[in-house]
Design a protein around this motif. Sequence first.
Motif, PDB file in Angstrom:
ATOM      1  N   GLY A  17      43.234  -2.324  13.750  1.00  0.00           N
ATOM      2  CA  GLY A  17      44.911  -1.767  14.103  1.00  0.00           C
ATOM      3  C   GLY A  17      44.313  -1.122  15.527  1.00  0.00           C
ATOM      4  O   GLY A  17      43.352  -1.333  16.157  1.00  0.00           O
ATOM      5  N   SER A  18      45.471  -1.141  16.402  1.00  0.00           N
ATOM      6  CA  SER A  18      45.191  -0.696  17.797  1.00  0.00           C
ATOM      7  C   SER A  18      46.237   0.472  17.760  1.00  0.00           C
ATOM      8  O   SER A  18      47.502   0.454  17.950  1.00  0.00           O
ATOM      9  CB  SER A  18      45.553  -1.558  18.769  1.00  0.00           C
ATOM     10  N   PRO A  19      46.037   1.741  18.647  1.00  0.00           N
ATOM     11  CA  PRO A  19      44.942   2.023  17.718  1.00  0.00           C
ATOM     12  C   PRO A  19      44.368   2.541  16.893  1.00  0.00           C
ATOM     13  O   PRO A  19      44.787   2.868  16.014  1.00  0.00           O
ATOM     14  CB  PRO A  19      44.638   3.546  19.008  1.00  0.00           C
ATOM     15  N   SER A  20      42.915   2.839  16.587  1.00  0.00           N
ATOM     16  CA  SER A  20      42.340   3.504  15.324  1.00  0.00           C
ATOM     17  C   SER A  20      42.396   4.651  14.596  1.00  0.00           C
ATOM     18  O   SER A  20      42.339   5.228  16.778  1.00  0.00           O
ATOM     19  CB  SER A  20      40.462   3.576  15.015  1.00  0.00           C
ATOM     20  N   TYR A  21      42.737   5.233  13.616  1.00  0.00           N
ATOM     21  CA  TYR A  21      42.685   6.643  13.669  1.00  0.00           C
ATOM     22  C   TYR A  21      41.639   7.474  13.354  1.00  0.00           C
ATOM     23  O   TYR A  21      41.224   6.876  12.247  1.00  0.00           O
ATOM     24  CB  TYR A  21      44.159   6.642  13.239  1.00  0.00           C
ATOM     25  N   TYR A  22      41.050   8.592  13.525  1.00  0.00           N
ATOM     26  CA  TYR A  22      39.582   9.169  12.994  1.00  0.00           C
ATOM     27  C   TYR A  22      40.573  10.949  13.173  1.00  0.00           C
ATOM     28  O   TYR A  22      41.152  11.279  14.209  1.00  0.00           O
ATOM     29  CB  TYR A  22      38.677   9.187  14.116  1.00  0.00           C
ATOM     30  N   MET A  23      39.896  11.100  12.104  1.00  0.00           N
ATOM     31  CA  MET A  23      40.090  12.624  12.021  1.00  0.00           C
ATOM     32  C   MET A  23      38.689  13.331  11.973  1.00  0.00           C
ATOM     33  O   MET A  23      37.694  12.963  12.336  1.00  0.00           O
ATOM     34  CB  MET A  23      40.754  13.292  10.581  1.00  0.00           C
ATOM     35  N   ALA A  24      38.672  14.610  12.614  1.00  0.00           N
ATOM     36  CA  ALA A  24      38.100  15.518  13.084  1.00  0.00           C
ATOM     37  C   ALA A  24      37.205  16.032  11.407  1.00  0.00           C
ATOM     38  O   ALA A  24      37.150  15.751   9.982  1.00  0.00           O
ATOM     39  CB  ALA A  24      38.622  17.557  13.392  1.00  0.00           C
ATOM     40  N   ARG A  25      35.788  15.540  11.614  1.00  0.00           N
ATOM     41  CA  ARG A  25      34.808  15.574  10.911  1.00  0.00           C
ATOM     42  C   ARG A  25      34.193  16.671  10.959  1.00  0.00           C
ATOM     43  O   ARG A  25      33.981  17.657   9.489  1.00  0.00           O
ATOM     44  CB  ARG A  25      33.527  15.209  11.729  1.00  0.00           C
ATOM     45  N   ALA A  26      34.423  17.939  11.910  1.00  0.00           N
ATOM     46  CA  ALA A  26      34.500  19.485  11.796  1.00  0.00           C
ATOM     47  C   ALA A  26      35.577  20.044  12.557  1.00  0.00           C
ATOM     48  O   ALA A  26      35.266  19.459  13.783  1.00  0.00           O
ATOM     49  CB  ALA A  26      32.821  19.679  11.701  1.00  0.00           C
ATOM     50  N   TRP A  27      35.556  21.409  11.995  1.00  0.00           N
ATOM     51  CA  TRP A  27      35.745  21.831  13.734  1.00  0.00           C
ATOM     52  C   TRP A  27      35.868  23.873  12.769  1.00  0.00           C
ATOM     53  O   TRP A  27      35.587  24.209  11.432  1.00  0.00           O
ATOM     54  CB  TRP A  27      37.450  21.712  13.560  1.00  0.00           C
ATOM     55  N   VAL A  28      35.655  24.972  14.143  1.00  0.00           N
ATOM     56  CA  VAL A  28      35.444  25.886  13.953  1.00  0.00           C
ATOM     57  C   VAL A  28      36.367  26.937  14.814  1.00  0.00           C
ATOM     58  O   VAL A  28      36.262  26.433  15.842  1.00  0.00           O
ATOM     59  CB  VAL A  28      34.715  26.411  13.686  1.00  0.00           C
ATOM     60  N   SER A  29      37.149  27.689  14.535  1.00  0.00           N
ATOM     61  CA  SER A  29      37.769  28.753  15.298  1.00  0.00           C
ATOM     62  C   SER A  29      36.412  30.180  14.837  1.00  0.00           C
ATOM     63  O   SER A  29      36.278  30.920  13.682  1.00  0.00           O
ATOM     64  CB  SER A  29      38.724  29.847  15.145  1.00  0.00           C
ATOM     65  N   PHE A  30      35.931  30.776  15.420  1.00  0.00           N
ATOM     66  CA  PHE A  30      34.882  32.072  14.831  1.00  0.00           C
ATOM     67  C   PHE A  30      34.858  33.091  16.272  1.00  0.00           C
ATOM     68  O   PHE A  30      35.687  32.827  17.760  1.00  0.00           O
ATOM     69  CB  PHE A  30      33.933  31.622  15.439  1.00  0.00           C
TER      70      PHE A  30
END
Length: 121
Positions: A17-30
């Motif tokens: 599709g357009s656009p493709s959807y990608y989610m975060a593979r990692a995230w951090v709040s520190f």
Amino acid sequence: VLNALTVGGGTIATTSGSPSYYMARAWVSFNGTGTVAIRNSVNVSSITDIAIGDYFVNFLTAMPDALYCLQATRCGNSTGSYVLGGAFYNTAPTTTAARVVNVYPGIATGDDDYCMVTIYR
């Protein structure tokens, strides 16, 4: 219309599709001051404090390759300044960790009370 979704051990992503959807593979709040401490995270096992404003974000599950996008934001320190920044340092990203450095524009590196990093792939 999707009102509720439960995923057990699966993956949500589409590359068509357009656009493709990608989610975060990692995230951090520190907390990047004093003893570095993770506030909350997904797929981050730990933060390694290398020097002032210089950290390794260590992944719990390795990335499929090192061709990911890193987004880093920082704000707040003992002087009360709030700035955006942070990026890959001069160490190439790997599948198991990304090195991030907080740089005050035109000055030097610095620790911040709130450091946030997101990895997209």
